[in-house]
Design a protein around this motif. Structure first.
Motif: not given
Length: 133
Positions: A62-69, A71-84, A115-116
């Motif tokens: 979809e080419g969603a526009s969101f910054g790198v921070e 990106f990391y927040r979404r990875v954290m949420d998707a990963e689970g395992h109590g990831c920070t 990637l920007p």
């Protein structure tokens, strides 16, 4: 590369204790990357990845526009395992490093081109995570 080789590389680079966590980090990063990439790029990337990992990427992005921070927040949420968020940053960087080693140079260059600058400066960096805060 085979799935176990990518997961092992992520596990080693990110310092994760088990392969299951490394596999989850890999899939989480690819899922979010697939949201960020546009057009057929996610499908092209998936075409060079093994089964078990490539399914995390959509055929078309979809080419969603969101910054790198974000990106990391979404990875954290998707990963689970109590990831920070810092953990997600470290894990995502490990996944990108494994992709760089596991796909063709042309495919990796295509990914980077979408990637920007803030992604290139942080996500693609090999500097310690705490140097980018």
């Amino acid at each position: 590369m085979k799935e176990y080789e990518i997961v092992a590389a992520v596990r080693k680079t990110a310092g994760l204790e088990d392969a299951g966590h490394a596999a989850d980090a890999t899939r989480a990063t690819l899922t979010v990357l697939g949201q960020r990439l546009a057009g057929g790029e996610p499908g092209d990337l998936a075409g060079q990845l093994p089964a078990g990992i490539k399914e995390a990427l959509p055929a078309t992005g979809e080419g969603a526009s969101f910054g790198v921070e974000e990106f990391y927040r979404r990875v954290m949420d998707a990963e689970g395992h109590g990831c920070t968020q810092d953990g997600a940053r470290e894990h995502a960087r490990a996944v990108i490093a494994a992709l760089k080693a596991g796909v063709s140079k042309g495919e990796f260059d295509d990914l980077v081109q979408q990637l920007p600058g803030d992604y290139r400066d942080d996500l693609l960096s090999t500097a310690p995570v705490n140097e980018h805060r």
